[in-house]
Design a protein around this motif. Structure first.
Motif, PDB file in Angstrom:
ATOM      1  N   PRO A  58       0.822  -1.219   0.000  1.00 13.49           N
ATOM      2  CA  PRO A  58       0.000   0.000   0.000  1.00 13.49           C
ATOM      3  C   PRO A  58       0.853   1.266   0.000  1.00 13.49           C
ATOM      4  O   PRO A  58       2.083   1.212   0.028  1.00 13.49           O
ATOM      5  N   GLY A  59       0.164   2.418   0.005  1.00 11.01           N
ATOM      6  CA  GLY A  59       0.849   3.708   0.124  1.00 11.01           C
ATOM      7  C   GLY A  59       0.739   4.553  -1.127  1.00 11.01           C
ATOM      8  O   GLY A  59       1.098   4.099  -2.216  1.00 11.01           O
ATOM      9  N   HIS A  60       0.255   5.806  -0.985  1.00 10.09           N
ATOM     10  CA  HIS A  60       0.062   6.656  -2.158  1.00 10.09           C
ATOM     11  C   HIS A  60       0.391   8.127  -1.914  1.00 10.09           C
ATOM     12  O   HIS A  60       0.392   8.907  -2.851  1.00 10.09           O
ATOM     13  N   VAL A  84       4.129  13.851  -5.777  1.00 13.93           N
ATOM     14  CA  VAL A  84       3.283  13.436  -6.891  1.00 13.93           C
ATOM     15  C   VAL A  84       1.839  13.368  -6.400  1.00 13.93           C
ATOM     16  O   VAL A  84       1.584  13.037  -5.236  1.00 13.93           O
ATOM     17  N   PRO A  85       0.852  13.719  -7.233  1.00 15.32           N
ATOM     18  CA  PRO A  85      -0.542  13.480  -6.847  1.00 15.32           C
ATOM     19  C   PRO A  85      -0.801  11.986  -6.707  1.00 15.32           C
ATOM     20  O   PRO A  85      -0.099  11.167  -7.307  1.00 15.32           O
ATOM     21  N   PHE A  86      -1.836  11.620  -5.943  1.00 14.65           N
ATOM     22  CA  PHE A  86      -2.124  10.191  -5.827  1.00 14.65           C
ATOM     23  C   PHE A  86      -2.739   9.644  -7.103  1.00 14.65           C
ATOM     24  O   PHE A  86      -2.678   8.442  -7.361  1.00 14.65           O
ATOM     25  N   VAL A  87      -3.323  10.510  -7.946  1.00 13.51           N
ATOM     26  CA  VAL A  87      -3.778  10.110  -9.279  1.00 13.51           C
ATOM     27  C   VAL A  87      -2.683  10.465 -10.271  1.00 13.51           C
ATOM     28  O   VAL A  87      -2.386  11.641 -10.478  1.00 13.51           O
ATOM     29  N   HIS A 296     -11.820  14.657  -6.256  1.00 10.82           N
ATOM     30  CA  HIS A 296     -10.951  13.490  -6.417  1.00 10.82           C
ATOM     31  C   HIS A 296      -9.507  13.923  -6.616  1.00 10.82           C
ATOM     32  O   HIS A 296      -8.938  13.793  -7.695  1.00 10.82           O
ATOM     33  N   GLY A 297      -8.912  14.466  -5.593  1.00  9.04           N
ATOM     34  CA  GLY A 297      -7.509  14.845  -5.679  1.00  9.04           C
ATOM     35  C   GLY A 297      -7.301  16.132  -6.456  1.00  9.04           C
ATOM     36  O   GLY A 297      -8.201  16.958  -6.629  1.00  9.04           O
ATOM     37  N   MET A 298      -6.086  16.301  -6.960  1.00  5.45           N
ATOM     38  CA  MET A 298      -5.722  17.509  -7.693  1.00  5.45           C
ATOM     39  C   MET A 298      -4.586  17.178  -8.644  1.00  5.45           C
ATOM     40  O   MET A 298      -3.612  16.529  -8.269  1.00  5.45           O
TER      41      MET A 298
END
Length: 351
Positions: A58-60, A84-87, A296-298
């Motif tokens: 895991p881990g983002h 880094v973004p998670f997406v 949902h993130g950025m």
């Protein structure tokens, strides 16, 4: 390299030796200096997300130093210090070409679509689209706190909630993303009402500038209707914008019902499994012309505006970090998320 691994959903989390990840042709391998422990990681471990292949790391939320560079990468070199973004966006689909990489049609996510950052090294795709250079003076621990919760809250508040100075913003749930939203909304001049069942979380929200803090369980019967009524009473008719930063059907409904006319609800917390389709009061949405958003993130291209405000001292994400632990402590920290949090703030691993 060493990494946290689980071989079955909800099963044991162990720290063990695994192969160093292969470097993507258009990506990089980053030597991890810090990575956040997020509830999204817990959901992945529990099997609530599709697409995870076992065994899994895991881990983002991460920051570190580029250790390998793929042959198709133009803009990055070994030794660059990045987050880094998670997406991780592909840069080529219709969403990416429209500048909306956070909803990329072919996105990858470390810790979900492939092995993540609870490790000494992690592979990241499409480096030229996704990497963000750390500004001078920002520590990896602070940068790791940006990748999911703070960046998601930043976009949720500044793009979707859009409070003007003096307007009310209600934040339902004051974990990492909720406290981030409190900090950002206050910095934008909003009056913030924070809601959380934890006294420590409410105290933290007040410390970050919330004007009021309520315990949802103490609002009448604690039902969404009663919580919403308390929000409307406290804000003189309802919040101008409201965020469900917890991710529960009850919080989502209370968030919508607590708005004033033409208000804006932002769904930030994940609603998964049986909770994914809450019965929202669409009659109120229609009659009061409410706006509903997901967040949902950025995308990486939006990071400079956030980083500039951090550099100017308007935002202090480092104050949201509650504790820093080692990789060996990561399994117990992730497992602890099965219970209500005992202290507010983010936990960050420094491998």
């Amino acid at each position: 390299m060493r990494a946290v691994v689980f071989e079955e959903f909800g099963g044991p989390l162990t720290v063990r030796e695994v192969p160093v990840p292969a470097c993507p042709a258009d990506g990089v391998v980053v030597r991890v200096a810090a990575t956040g422990v997020c509830r999204s990681d817990w959901h992945g471990w529990q099997g609530h997300d599709d697409g995870i292949t076992l065994p899994h790391v895991p881990g983002h939320e991460l920051a570190g130093t580029v250790a390998q560079v793929g042959p198709a990468v133009r803009d990055w070199r070994v030794g660059d210090v990045v987050t880094v973004p998670f997406v991780c966006a592909c840069g080529r689909c219709a969403a990416c070409l429209a500048g909306e990489g956070q909803v990329c049609e072919r996105q990858t996510q470390p810790g979900f679509t492939h092995a993540g950052s609870f490790a000494e090294q992690v592979a990241l795709d499409h480096a030229d689209v996704n990497l963000v250079r750390l500004p001078a003076g920002m520590t990896p621990v602070t940068a790791a706190a940006l990748g999911c919760r703070f960046a998601t809250a930043f976009r949720a508040v500044t793009v979707h909630a859009r409070p003007r100075a003096g307007q009310w913003v209600a934040v339902h749930g004051c974990g990492g993303v909720g406290l981030s939203a409190v900090m950002i909304a206050v910095a934008d001049g909003a009056r913030v009402l924070a809601l959380d069942v934890s006294p420590a979380a409410r105290a933290a929200a007040l410390g970050f500038g919330a004007e009021l803090a309520l315990d949802p369980l103490a609002c009448g019967s604690g039902s969404p209707d009663d919580v919403a009524a308390a929000v409307r009473d406290a804000t003189g008719g309802g919040a101008h914008a409201s965020l469900d930063a917890l991710g529960s059907p009850a919080a989502a409904v209370a968030s919508v019902l607590g708005l004033r006319r033409r208000g804006r609800h932002v769904q930030v917390g994940l609603l998964l499994g049986a909770a994914a389709t809450p019965p929202l009061p669409m009659d109120r949405v229609v009659g009061w012309e409410l706006e509903l958003y997901g967040s949902h993130g950025m995308a990486a291209r939006e990071y400079p505006a956030m980083l500039a405000r951090i550099a100017a001292g308007e935002l202090a994400p480092e104050n949201l970090v509650g504790r820093v632990i080692t990789l060996d402590d990561a399994p117990s920290a992730l497992a602890a998320m099965s219970e209500p949090p005992t202290s507010p703030g983010m936990t960050v691993i420094a491998p």
